[in-house]
Scaffold this active site. Structure first.
Site, short mmCIF file in Angstrom:
data_model
loop_
_atom_site.label_atom_id
_atom_site.label_comp_id
_atom_site.label_asym_id
_atom_site.label_seq_id
_atom_site.Cartn_x
_atom_site.Cartn_y
_atom_site.Cartn_z
N THR A 384 34.67 40.87 45.15
CA THR A 384 34.42 40.79 43.71
C THR A 384 33.22 41.68 43.46
O THR A 384 32.67 42.23 44.40
CB THR A 384 34.16 39.30 43.37
OG1 THR A 384 35.34 38.59 43.69
CG2 THR A 384 33.75 39.06 41.96
N SER A 455 37.64 29.53 38.89
CA SER A 455 36.85 30.58 39.54
C SER A 455 35.54 30.01 40.08
O SER A 455 35.10 28.94 39.65
CB SER A 455 36.54 31.67 38.51
OG SER A 455 35.64 32.61 39.03
N GLY A 476 31.89 36.81 46.61
CA GLY A 476 31.84 35.94 47.78
C GLY A 476 32.72 34.70 47.69
O GLY A 476 32.53 33.76 48.45
#
Ligand code: DON
Length: 578
Positions: A384, A455, A476
């Protein structure tokens, strides 16, 4: 007999670990000695990619505000950091405006309208391997283009054509690959070769790219021009959407024209908490990040940490125990609050945190006594990406965006040159089964049409006297939350500068599996010995953890009007300012 033997092996494994760590601990001190943040007076952009950070600073210099710069960085990252930067993914933006108000923009992907709870299960009810992780069926309806345009129109000052142009130029004219770029393409060559549209983009006529090659992306430039000229319709309707839907139909994907046309970002109230004298502004569901971070801070606020306590077994024990309780709550209570009743106020209340604090005693409470779970299948940690921006008016922007895995679903839309996410894996495929980050699936995060998958992204802004003090976030997966926690505490409790705070080694615990993940140097010999005695278990080579998080952070000294930027030394990003 067998269990005695297993016990002996595990004692030897622990002794070995302690020996290895005692060697690391000797050089631990030097890690921080050289950590100095980048300083500026007028504005700062920190991202995982140097070219993108520079694009942002140019926008600030041209008179843009932090939102203009952030949107420019977002589009640039889609070109220069295809690993995670994207227009085919989603993310979250947390904004603090100079007038003092705070808001967030949720541009998380959504499940397609034809999605259903058991869509990744076979007829026996088993999870179909890889289906939610790779290829067209793993793609969630992308929100990035919509989110960036919304942010610009609502809070920016510049035209879309201005802030998107640097990305178009970079895609058209190309940029020079550095070794890590060429290596990251090479690493995924085998999987790209399953998808002709992707192989064509990430090889030079079939030959692997190498350091120093010019990387041009004319099809991506074309797509960006469609967006520049037609705004939202340039992506969610018309030719780009036709190519997108064609790709879905050719490869067994679920996304239709209706999904694309109906995608909308949501402006949400931030999750707000406090830690000591600081105010914490972070992301609400569908991210778990804000709630989990504030829960952790609420619990840990009950302790006082002395400056020299960093890295001690007592400090690590306290943060790890807090992490376990918070990840249980994440598992059972968090999902898209538009679809599932998330008890937000209870979770972030100081009273609830106090009850957890009171359960933290001298030894480790086994996770199995908190609840049962599954094992972590972690294999990468930085797919990400986060960027932080601060301007000279006092606006702060904190954005975390993702394709989920590295290069997302690995599928490039033929003719449109952009990668699609594999965000559907963030949903619960089946209760009790874990996703790629080892996070257990439960009802709260079950798949439903139009729902957003849970998320862990935690873009955060910390205020001191109601003015920005920290802007930070990280990739992460599940480790994002614990990474942001530790950097924040490094600044507030241990008085580190932002570069030290970002660079210091980190640990992670997520309740299940019941072990502490740690970077080299994070736990010294004494602490390790004590933690073993307290009953902790640790990650080993099989977990293949090398780094935890990749933080891009800004710290502002409001008294002296100095902005400090720090790009994590674990990566190749940069802090740029003027
Ligand atoms: O939204 C999430 O929590 C994940 N899709 C983030 C993925 C991520 O951080 C990948 N890097 N390890």
């Amino acid at each position: 007999m067998i269990s005695n033997k297993a016990g002996l092996i595990s004692i030897f494994a622990k002794i070995y670990l302690i020996l290895i760590l005692s060697i690391f601990s000797i050089i631990q001190f030097n890690i921080t000695a050289a950590s100095k943040p980048f300083k500026s007076k007028n504005g700062m952009v920190v991202s995982a990619n140097k070219i993108a950070s520079k694009v942002g600073v140019e926008i600030l210099k041209a008179g843009g505000n932090a939102v203009d710069a952030a949107v420019a960085v977002g589009f640039a990252l889609a070109v220069t950091y295809p690993y995670a930067g994207n227009i085919g993914g989603g993310g979250f933006m947390v904004i603090h405006l100079q007038e003092g108000n705070n808001t967030t923009i949720d541009f998380r992907e959504r499940a397609p309208f034809t999605a259903y709870r058991d869509m990744y299960l076979d007829k026996y009810g088993n999870v179909i391997e890889n289906m939610s992780l790779e290829g067209a069926a793993s793609v969630g309806v992308p929100g990035s283009v919509s989110g960036l345009i919304y942010a610009l129109e609502r809070y920016g000052t510049m035209k879309l054509s201005k802030v998107i142009q640097p990305a178009i130029d970079l895609a058209d004219n190309g940029w020079t690959l550095e070794s890590q770029d060429a290596e990251s393409f090479y690493k995924f060559l085998e999987v790209f070769s399953k998808y002709p549209s992707s192989l064509r983009i990430f090889t030079n006529n079939g030959v692997p790219y190498k350091e120093g090659d010019l990387f041009k992306q004319p099809e991506l430039a074309w797509t960006l021009k469609q967006i520049r000229d037609r705004g939202l319709d340039g992506f969610y309707k018309g030719k780009v959407s036709d190519l997108f839907v064609q790709q879905m139909m050719d490869m067994g994907g679920f996304i239709t024209h209706a999904d694309l046309e109906k995608y909308e970002p949501v402006e949400r109230e931030p999750i707000i908490g406090s830690y000591r004298e600081y105010k914490i502004i972070s992301m609400a569901p569908p991210s778990s990040g804000g709630i989990a971070l504030i829960q952790l801070l609420n619990i840990l606020e009950n302790f006082n940490f002395e400056k020299d306590e960093w890295g001690s077994s007592q400090y690590l024990h306290r943060i790890v125990e807090a992490m376990k309780y918070v990840f249980v709550d994440r598992t059972y209570h968090l999902g898209d609050a538009d679809f599932y009743p998330v008890p937000i106020d209870d979770l972030i209340s100081k009273e609830y945190a106090k009850t957890i604090f009171e359960r933290i005693k001298d030894n480790a409470v086994p996770s199995a006594e908190i609840f049962t779970g599954d094992s972590l299948r972690y294999y990468e940690s930085t797919e990400t990406t986060h960027y932080s921006v601060y301007d000279n008016l006092g606006n702060a922007v904190s954005v975390t965006t993702t394709l989920n895995s590295a290069f997302g679903s690995k599928v490039v839309v033929e003719g449109a040159g952009f990668l699609l996410n594999n965000e559907m894996n963030d949903f619960s495929e089946k209760p009790g089964v874990s996703n790629q980050f080892g996070l257990l699936g439960t009802d709260a995060n079950a798949i439903e049409p139009g729902k957003r998958m849970l998320s862990s992204m935690t873009p955060t802004i910390v205020l001191k006297d109601n003015k920005p003090y920290l802007i930070l976030g990280s990739p992460g997966g599940s480790m994002i939350i614990t990474t942001v926690l530790q950097v924040l505490m490094n600044c507030i409790d241990f008085n580190m500068n932002i570069q030290e705070a970002v660079d210091m080694p980190r640990i992670h615990h997520q309740w299940m599996p019941d072990k502490i993940y740690f970077e080299k140097f994070a736990i010294n010999k004494d602490a390790m010995e004590n933690l073993v005695k307290m009953g902790y278990d640790f990650s080993d080579m099989n977990d293949r953890i090398t780094t935890i998080g990749l933080v891009q952070g800004i710290m502002i000294d409001q008294n002296n009007k100095i902005i400090y930027g720090a790009s994590d030394s674990r990566g190749n990003g940069s802090a740029e300012g003027f």
